[in-house]
Design a protein around this motif. Structure first.
Motif, PDB file in Angstrom:
ATOM      1  N   LYS A  20       1.005  -1.186   0.234  1.00 30.07           N
ATOM      2  CA  LYS A  20       0.021  -0.111   0.013  1.00 30.07           C
ATOM      3  C   LYS A  20       0.755   1.265  -0.018  1.00 30.07           C
ATOM      4  O   LYS A  20       1.677   1.294   1.000  1.00 30.07           O
ATOM      5  CB  LYS A  20      -0.983  -0.085   1.088  1.00 30.07           C
ATOM      6  CG  LYS A  20      -2.070  -1.242   1.251  1.00 30.07           C
ATOM      7  CD  LYS A  20      -2.850  -1.163   2.272  1.00 30.07           C
ATOM      8  CE  LYS A  20      -3.893  -2.166   2.156  1.00 30.07           C
ATOM      9  NZ  LYS A  20      -4.902  -2.174   3.385  1.00 30.07           N
ATOM     10  N   MET A  71      -3.370   7.312   9.631  1.00 33.42           N
ATOM     11  CA  MET A  71      -3.354   5.832   9.322  1.00 33.42           C
ATOM     12  C   MET A  71      -2.387   5.273  10.252  1.00 33.42           C
ATOM     13  O   MET A  71      -2.444   4.107  10.896  1.00 33.42           O
ATOM     14  CB  MET A  71      -2.686   5.639   7.989  1.00 33.42           C
ATOM     15  CG  MET A  71      -3.720   6.020   6.770  1.00 33.42           C
ATOM     16  SD  MET A  71      -2.932   5.879   5.244  1.00 33.42           S
ATOM     17  CE  MET A  71      -2.933   4.161   5.112  1.00 33.42           C
ATOM     18  N   ARG A  74      -3.519   4.987  13.780  1.00 39.25           N
ATOM     19  CA  ARG A  74      -4.618   3.849  13.771  1.00 39.25           C
ATOM     20  C   ARG A  74      -4.001   2.613  13.735  1.00 39.25           C
ATOM     21  O   ARG A  74      -4.494   1.630  13.892  1.00 39.25           O
ATOM     22  CB  ARG A  74      -5.573   4.003  12.651  1.00 39.25           C
ATOM     23  CG  ARG A  74      -6.496   5.390  12.727  1.00 39.25           C
ATOM     24  CD  ARG A  74      -7.719   4.904  11.775  1.00 39.25           C
ATOM     25  NE  ARG A  74      -7.340   4.709  10.327  1.00 39.25           N
ATOM     26  CZ  ARG A  74      -7.287   5.479   9.385  1.00 39.25           C
ATOM     27  NH1 ARG A  74      -7.597   6.852   9.706  1.00 39.25           N
ATOM     28  NH2 ARG A  74      -6.919   5.072   8.089  1.00 39.25           N
ATOM     29  N   GLY A  75      -2.708   2.508  13.887  1.00 43.77           N
ATOM     30  CA  GLY A  75      -2.154   1.165  13.767  1.00 43.77           C
ATOM     31  C   GLY A  75      -2.109   0.427  12.150  1.00 43.77           C
ATOM     32  O   GLY A  75      -2.009  -0.609  12.167  1.00 43.77           O
ATOM     33  N   GLU A  76      -2.566   1.385  11.155  1.00 46.50           N
ATOM     34  CA  GLU A  76      -2.718   0.905   9.796  1.00 46.50           C
ATOM     35  C   GLU A  76      -1.894   1.650   8.704  1.00 46.50           C
ATOM     36  O   GLU A  76      -2.041   2.122   7.724  1.00 46.50           O
ATOM     37  CB  GLU A  76      -4.130   1.191   9.169  1.00 46.50           C
ATOM     38  CG  GLU A  76      -5.381   0.733  10.088  1.00 46.50           C
ATOM     39  CD  GLU A  76      -6.533   1.097   9.959  1.00 46.50           C
ATOM     40  OE1 GLU A  76      -6.556   1.968   9.112  1.00 46.50           O
ATOM     41  OE2 GLU A  76      -7.563   0.556  10.566  1.00 46.50           O
ATOM     42  N   PRO A  78       0.725   2.425   6.002  1.00 51.35           N
ATOM     43  CA  PRO A  78       0.972   2.154   4.811  1.00 51.35           C
ATOM     44  C   PRO A  78       2.476   1.527   4.598  1.00 51.35           C
ATOM     45  O   PRO A  78       3.197   1.506   5.515  1.00 51.35           O
ATOM     46  CB  PRO A  78       0.790   3.242   3.653  1.00 51.35           C
ATOM     47  CG  PRO A  78       1.323   4.466   4.617  1.00 51.35           C
ATOM     48  CD  PRO A  78       0.845   3.946   6.108  1.00 51.35           C
ATOM     49  N   ASP A  79       2.688   0.569   3.710  1.00 51.45           N
ATOM     50  CA  ASP A  79       3.936   0.273   3.359  1.00 51.45           C
ATOM     51  C   ASP A  79       4.929   1.295   2.848  1.00 51.45           C
ATOM     52  O   ASP A  79       6.062   1.292   3.313  1.00 51.45           O
ATOM     53  CB  ASP A  79       4.047  -0.881   2.209  1.00 51.45           C
ATOM     54  CG  ASP A  79       3.303  -2.013   2.624  1.00 51.45           C
ATOM     55  OD1 ASP A  79       3.938  -2.804   3.579  1.00 51.45           O
ATOM     56  OD2 ASP A  79       2.042  -2.260   2.427  1.00 51.45           O
ATOM     57  N   ASP A  94       9.617   3.961  13.132  1.00 52.14           N
ATOM     58  CA  ASP A  94       8.524   3.367  12.305  1.00 52.14           C
ATOM     59  C   ASP A  94       9.154   2.961  10.825  1.00 52.14           C
ATOM     60  O   ASP A  94       8.266   2.082   9.941  1.00 52.14           O
ATOM     61  CB  ASP A  94       7.264   4.136  11.949  1.00 52.14           C
ATOM     62  CG  ASP A  94       6.396   4.573  13.459  1.00 52.14           C
ATOM     63  OD1 ASP A  94       6.476   3.588  14.221  1.00 52.14           O
ATOM     64  OD2 ASP A  94       5.784   5.378  13.480  1.00 52.14           O
ATOM     65  N   GLN A 307       5.875  -1.577   9.766  1.00 54.83           N
ATOM     66  CA  GLN A 307       4.700  -2.506  10.272  1.00 54.83           C
ATOM     67  C   GLN A 307       4.113  -3.636   9.633  1.00 54.83           C
ATOM     68  O   GLN A 307       4.210  -4.642  10.321  1.00 54.83           O
ATOM     69  CB  GLN A 307       3.376  -1.416  10.319  1.00 54.83           C
ATOM     70  CG  GLN A 307       2.399  -1.979  11.124  1.00 54.83           C
ATOM     71  CD  GLN A 307       1.312  -1.242  11.234  1.00 54.83           C
ATOM     72  OE1 GLN A 307       1.168   0.278  11.659  1.00 54.83           O
ATOM     73  NE2 GLN A 307       0.066  -1.503  10.858  1.00 54.83           N
ATOM     74  N   ASN A 308       4.212  -3.619   8.228  1.00 52.02           N
ATOM     75  CA  ASN A 308       3.624  -4.942   7.469  1.00 52.02           C
ATOM     76  C   ASN A 308       4.733  -5.720   7.150  1.00 52.02           C
ATOM     77  O   ASN A 308       4.385  -6.614   6.427  1.00 52.02           O
ATOM     78  CB  ASN A 308       3.081  -4.419   6.526  1.00 52.02           C
ATOM     79  CG  ASN A 308       1.689  -3.483   6.851  1.00 52.02           C
ATOM     80  OD1 ASN A 308       0.992  -3.561   7.807  1.00 52.02           O
ATOM     81  ND2 ASN A 308       1.543  -2.235   6.127  1.00 52.02           N
TER      82      ASN A 308
END
Length: 415
Positions: A20, A71, A74-76, A78-79, A94, A307-308
């Motif tokens: 993302k 984002m 919210r813990g969402e 993007p990449d 991060d 994160q992801n």
């Protein structure tokens, strides 16, 4: 404005992965929106790299930094995010390091000044994505009608030219966009031309310097106070509106970056470009011979969130993004300066890029925002809200710059 763009990534990645990416919009209409650039790029990537999908969401510059921040909160996350500031995300732990993602040739190809600006504690997290410098744009037709034979090189000359333009009936002799869209750019260019800036020689915030007081005092008294900045108060004038008014032939002069060339030409405007005037002898009086003519440089940033996971797929995609072909395609599409040495060399030697040469020449010595400071995102946002009031009729440059300095110091200390 959101575009879901399917692309594929191969070597370095396995299985089906969706990356993302949130990106800023460099276009000024639906016809040249950045989502069209990303659509072409991701489609090309898809043809070569099976296994990875890239979803790209494109937002206006008014919204994109805030969208990414929300984002992340919210813990969402993007990449990937292509936005205006990276250091606060880097300080929070991060982001991936650039060296964790890019191949050595790609990382080494960044323009050195921009690469260094992407570092926090000498580690690069921010990858430059687009760059620009600033020049003074002026309307040749309006200058001729006002009897002005040459563009200004000092503040004193600029004020005199603005007066002549007003007397000739020009709606906005000098456009001073200190509204919330991009006030930090107009502000820094004026501070630099007055011998000041956002920081001192060792990198501490220095917003309330004597030089900065003098610069904004001059703007308030000699331009705004004398009715030379048009009908819209600077605090409410955004850059996009100022550019549009210039292209319509309603503005005599303004501080502009390369993308204004295409907009103005599309309207058939006859314009010139010169370095921004300096304050002369450094006193802020506008006398003297044009000293303090430092140029503002602006870079926008790509960053990758941890994160992801997806480190290998992100790195492979970014190597593709930063290929010479793609960097040049983006730069030429939006009349911006390349962020890599290879693309810069190509542009400098290409006749079709001759219009960008004056901007490219300014880049090596340009001063950028203090983007490596983790507080910069907050300081910039605060500055956008307040700085325009410093030049209002009852405005106090000392009070406003003092407030900004105190807030910047608090943010810097907290960071």
């Amino acid at each position: 404005m959101t575009a879901a763009l399917a692309g594929c990534g191969g070597p370095g990645g396995s299985g089906d992965v969706t990356l993302k990416l949130v990106a800023a919009d460099y276009g000024d209409s639906a016809a040249n929106s950045s989502k069209k650039y990303w659509n072409r790029l991701v489609t090309a990537y898809e043809g070569e790299h099976p296994g990875v999908r890239v979803d790209v969401s494109v937002y206006s510059w008014n919204d994109v930094d805030r969208e990414v921040r929300q984002m992340v909160d919210r813990g969402e996350a993007p990449d990937l995010a292509q936005i205006g500031a990276y250091a606060d995300h880097a300080a929070a732990g991060d982001l991936y390091r650039a060296s964790d993602l890019l191949s050595i040739p790609v990382q080494a190809d960044f323009v050195p000044e921009l690469s260094r600006a992407g570092e926090v504690n000498r580690v690069q997290y921010g990858m430059p994505f687009a760059a620009s410098t600033r020049l003074l744009f002026y309307n040749k037709k309006l200058f001729a009608e006002a009897g002005i034979s040459r563009p200004p090189t000092t503040w004193k000359q600029l004020a005199a030219d603005a007066r002549a333009l007003k007397d000739a009936g020009v709606k906005t002799p000098y456009a001073l966009p200190l509204g919330p869209e991009e006030a930090q750019a107009e502000t820094l260019q004026w501070l630099l031309s007055g011998g000041g800036g956002y920081t001192d020689s060792i990198g501490n915030y220095d917003l309330d310097s004597v030089e900065n007081f003098a610069t904004f005092g001059w703007l308030r008294d000699e331009l705004v106070g004398k009715g030379l900045t048009g009908p819209v108060p600077p605090a409410r004038l955004n850059r996009a509106d100022a550019f549009a008014a210039f292209a319509r032939g309603e503005v005599g002069m303004l501080d502009g970056h390369p993308t204004l060339m295409k907009t103005a030409r599309a309207k058939g405007l006859d314009f010139g470009m010169v370095p921004m005037p300096g304050n002369g002898d450094g006193s802020g009086s506008g006398d003297g011979g044009g000293g303090g003519r430092a140029s503002l440089g602006v870079a926008d940033w790509m960053m990758a969130f941890r994160q992801n996971g997806h480190r290998e797929q992100i790195g492979d995609f970014l190597d593709f993004v930063y290929s010479e072909k793609n960097v040049l395609a983006f730069s030429r599409e939006y009349d911006l300066l390349p962020v890599t040495a290879s693309a810069s060399a190509d542009m400098a030697s290409s006749p079709k890029d001759a219009d960008l040469a004056p901007f490219l020449e300014q880049l090596p010595g340009a001063e950028l925002y203090p983007v490596s400071k983790t507080s910069w995102a907050s300081v910039s946002a605060d500055l956008k809200k307040r700085i325009g009031t410093a030049v209002s009729e009852q405005g106090s440059p000392a009070a406003v710059l003092g407030q900004l300095q105190r807030a910047a110091t608090r943010e810097d200390t907290a960071g």
